[in-house]
Design an enzyme around this catalytic site. Structure first.
Site, PDB file in Angstrom:
ATOM      1  N   GLU A   1      40.481  41.179  35.042  1.00 31.09           N
ATOM      2  CA  GLU A   1      40.270  40.119  36.038  1.00 31.09           C
ATOM      3  C   GLU A   1      39.219  39.134  35.555  1.00 31.09           C
ATOM      4  O   GLU A   1      38.555  39.340  34.539  1.00 31.09           O
ATOM      5  CB  GLU A   1      39.799  40.723  37.369  1.00 31.09           C
ATOM      6  CG  GLU A   1      40.908  40.923  38.400  1.00 31.09           C
ATOM      7  CD  GLU A   1      41.319  39.628  39.086  1.00 31.09           C
ATOM      8  OE1 GLU A   1      40.908  38.538  38.647  1.00 31.09           O
ATOM      9  OE2 GLU A   1      42.078  39.712  40.072  1.00 31.09           O
TER      10      GLU A   1
ATOM     11  N   ARG B   1      33.231  45.576  48.285  1.00 30.38           N
ATOM     12  CA  ARG B   1      32.868  45.188  46.917  1.00 30.38           C
ATOM     13  C   ARG B   1      33.272  43.735  46.688  1.00 30.38           C
ATOM     14  O   ARG B   1      34.147  43.193  47.375  1.00 30.38           O
ATOM     15  CB  ARG B   1      33.583  46.069  45.890  1.00 30.38           C
ATOM     16  CG  ARG B   1      35.109  45.860  45.834  1.00 30.38           C
ATOM     17  CD  ARG B   1      35.718  46.568  44.643  1.00 30.38           C
ATOM     18  NE  ARG B   1      37.166  46.432  44.578  1.00 30.38           N
ATOM     19  CZ  ARG B   1      37.801  45.419  43.996  1.00 30.38           C
ATOM     20  NH1 ARG B   1      37.122  44.430  43.471  1.00 30.38           N
ATOM     21  NH2 ARG B   1      39.125  45.385  43.942  1.00 30.38           N
TER      22      ARG B   1
ATOM     23  N   ASN C   1      35.165  40.824  44.573  1.00 33.60           N
ATOM     24  CA  ASN C   1      36.448  40.840  43.875  1.00 33.60           C
ATOM     25  C   ASN C   1      36.653  39.673  42.927  1.00 33.60           C
ATOM     26  O   ASN C   1      37.271  39.852  41.889  1.00 33.60           O
ATOM     27  CB  ASN C   1      37.600  40.879  44.874  1.00 33.60           C
ATOM     28  CG  ASN C   1      38.917  41.208  44.212  1.00 33.60           C
ATOM     29  OD1 ASN C   1      39.009  42.195  43.493  1.00 33.60           O
ATOM     30  ND2 ASN C   1      39.935  40.389  44.440  1.00 33.60           N
TER      31      ASN C   1
ATOM     32  N   ASN D   1      40.171  36.441  46.742  1.00 36.78           N
ATOM     33  CA  ASN D   1      40.646  36.345  45.366  1.00 36.78           C
ATOM     34  C   ASN D   1      40.379  34.964  44.793  1.00 36.78           C
ATOM     35  O   ASN D   1      39.320  34.403  44.992  1.00 36.78           O
ATOM     36  CB  ASN D   1      42.115  36.749  45.286  1.00 36.78           C
ATOM     37  CG  ASN D   1      42.348  37.793  44.214  1.00 36.78           C
ATOM     38  OD1 ASN D   1      41.871  37.657  43.090  1.00 36.78           O
ATOM     39  ND2 ASN D   1      43.056  38.852  44.556  1.00 36.78           N
TER      40      ASN D   1
ATOM     41  N   ASP E   1      47.125  35.783  43.251  1.00 34.50           N
ATOM     42  CA  ASP E   1      45.896  36.450  42.810  1.00 34.50           C
ATOM     43  C   ASP E   1      44.929  35.364  42.326  1.00 34.50           C
ATOM     44  O   ASP E   1      44.642  34.426  43.044  1.00 34.50           O
ATOM     45  CB  ASP E   1      46.235  37.477  41.727  1.00 34.50           C
ATOM     46  CG  ASP E   1      45.204  38.590  41.631  1.00 34.50           C
ATOM     47  OD1 ASP E   1      44.004  38.284  41.684  1.00 34.50           O
ATOM     48  OD2 ASP E   1      45.583  39.761  41.487  1.00 34.50           O
TER      49      ASP E   1
END
Length: 546
Positions: free
Chosen positions: A273, A356, A358, A404, A453
């Site tokens: 990512e 958390r 991201n 995202n 995403d």
């Protein structure tokens, strides 16, 4: 049967008005109205007096409770244990939480396993050292999880047992994010296992199902490939209740890889990512969220340097004064690529240990935008934060599902932000002078298997979106219409960024988490970084000014 079909329609897509239910069912509206009325009389449906829309009734909730109260767990698990044993060639077990340990209550062995394991049905195993124990602990409600951990002795059973409380807590966070737990000889020398939780209608763990066997036959790669299989078995046992946001199903590619797509960095992360191009170093920086590490890659040679970090890392961005900021756990941490974490700048959500970071990105004024999500991908828990150069922290948006991709138009007047859980990329009016993002509206919404995403914006103002479970990257015009689709050889592209000379190369990270062995055989480059020459340059991205 037609009435039950109407109940299914409302359960899947409600609340719905009568006309919408009739359209989906393909029945006359008058007939549907009478059926809905009968279902309402039985308490299975209820109608909103103001809107006229239909929802499930409380009788359904009462019936669900009765199902769970009378659930024959061993009976429900029996066919899944047999299937797991047959497909894995190893032993499959069902375990229940019992005090400070787990007890195995059922087991199936593969006919060809060749190795018999001790400690079968009726045996106990430690919570802190077994895959079943860890996966149940990880999925308990946070207060119950904390209470149990505080009273749990982390007794060393082998040299691989985790005995440090902080390290054990980090391991449980990884377990919850992945959806399964592995034990590599942590409980018994020479034995490895992978387990997933069986959850009730409230999403709370009531059992665990696992595959275990000799560690020489279950190395880490095979354990993680089996993770998807045990998640699927656990969901079937529990009737697909609980954490269904965590995707395990994928589609087949609709087209072969597009011409010009090349593998720039062949790698095997769980969840690649957050790619960032470092122009001065001519390197690509990216992260693996679920085997927490920062990667620094040479896209020309394919060389990849890996810096493991101690907790879940969602993204890393450069700092204007040197060094980096890493979004780790729920904190903004100062990072040096040689020495690791050097300090903490801010903690975003101290009251939400189950969250958390991201993804993150900086505007051209040096402000850092970063979104959070629940570790188990549960809805409504995320927040989009803005960290200003003076370290002032501001909540921009709350109640998000899966925060995202982020980006800005070339003129800095539009801000784009993705909530993967709602399958929507949003657009905001943006003021670079103040960092204010207002007037949120849907830019593009996806249906089907593909989910938006990470994203990047090019110099022409078009938005490139990585499509998780979509086998590619889509380019959308400033008005949201689809301009182009680039097909990739992997099902789970995760994020994109522009880099290379003059920012004319589009880099795409990908993931292999929760892909089965068969899926990985079909898409062996899953986890790798790909490069595309799109014929357009990218819009520059900022560095953190603090």
């Amino acid at each position: 049967m037609r009435a039950l079909r109407l109940l299914d329609i409302v359960a899947a897509d409600g609340p719905l008005r009568t006309a919408a239910v009739a359209e989906q069912a393909g029945l006359p509206r008058g007939t549907v109205h009478r059926m809905l009325g009968a279902l309402a009389e039985a308490g299975l449906l209820r109608q909103d007096a103001a809107e006229g829309s239909w929802r499930l009734g409380l009788k359904v909730f009462e019936m669900a409770h009765r199902v769970w109260d009378s659930l024959d767990l061993r009976g429900a698990a029996e066919p899944e244990l047999a299937r797991l044993a047959a497909t894995s060639g190893e032993t499959a077990r069902l375990a229940l939480l019992d005090g400070d340990g787990c007890v195995y209550v059922d087991q199936r062995e593969a006919a060809r396993s060749g190795v018999r394991l001790g400690n079968g049905v009726g045996a106990r195993t430690a919570l802190h050292a077994s895959a079943c124990g860890k996966v149940i602990l990880a999925h308990l409600p946070p207060p119950e999880r904390r209470r149990r951990i505080q009273s749990l002795p982390l007794t060393p059973l082998t040299s691989a047992t985790i005995t440090d409380p902080a390290a054990f807590q980090r391991d449980l966070d990884l377990v919850k994010a992945r959806g399964y737990a592995v034990s590599l000889e942590e409980s018994t020398e020479g034995v490895a296992a992978v387990a997933a939780p069986v959850v009730d209608h409230l999403g709370e763990p009531i059992a665990a199902v696992c595959v275990l066997g000799p560690s020489f036959r279950l190395p880490p790669d095979r354990l993680h490939a089996l993770g998807r299989e045990v998640i699927e078995a656990a969901r079937r046992i529990s009737g697909n209740a609980g954490h269904v946001e965590m995707s395990i199903a994928t589609t087949r590619p609709s087209a072969p890889p597009s011409p010009g797509v090349r593998c720039a960095v062949e790698a095997r992360p769980f969840l690649g990512e957050g790619p960032v191009w470092l122009a001065d170093a001519r390197r690509l920086l990216w992260v693996d969220i679920l085997a927490p590490a920062v990667h620094l890659s040479d896209a020309a040679s394919g060389e990849d340097r890996v810096l493991p970090v101690g907790e879940l890392v969602g993204a890393v961005v450069p700092r204007a004064k040197g060094g980096f900021v890493a979004m780790m756990g729920n904190a903004f941490r100062a990072l040096d690529l040689q020495g690791g974490v050097t300090g903490t700048l801010r903690v975003a959500e101290p009251d939400k240990p189950g969250n958390r970071f991201n993804d993150a990105k900086c505007d051209r004024a040096g402000r850092l935008f970063a979104g959070t999500m629940a570790i188990d991908a549960g809805p409504g828990q995320g927040t989009l934060w803005r960290l200003d150069p003076d370290l002032t922290l501001t909540a921009v948006e709350t109640g998000l599902h899966i925060s995202n991709g982020l980006g800005w138009s070339p003129d800095d007047r539009t801000f784009y932000f993705t909530d993967t859980g709602t399958r929507t990329v949003y657009a905001y009016d943006y003021e670079l002078a103040t960092g204010a993002a207002t007037n949120r509206r849907a830019f593009v919404t996806f249906d089907g298997a593909a989910k938006p995403d990470g994203l990047a914006v090019d110099a022409e103002g078009f938005v490139w979106i990585a499509l998780w479970d979509g086998w590619g990257v889509a380019r959308h015009a400033p008005d949201g219409t689809l301009d182009r689709f680039v097909s990739l050889p992997v099902p789970r592209p995760s994020s994109v960024c522009f880099g290379g000379k003059d920012l004319r190369t589009l880099f795409v990270t990908s993931a292999r988490v929760r892909l089965s062995a068969a899926q990985l055989a079909e898409a062996p480059l899953s986890g790798s970084v790909f490069a595309i020459e799109p014929g357009v340059a990218g819009a520059p991205v900022g560095a953190f000014g603090g």
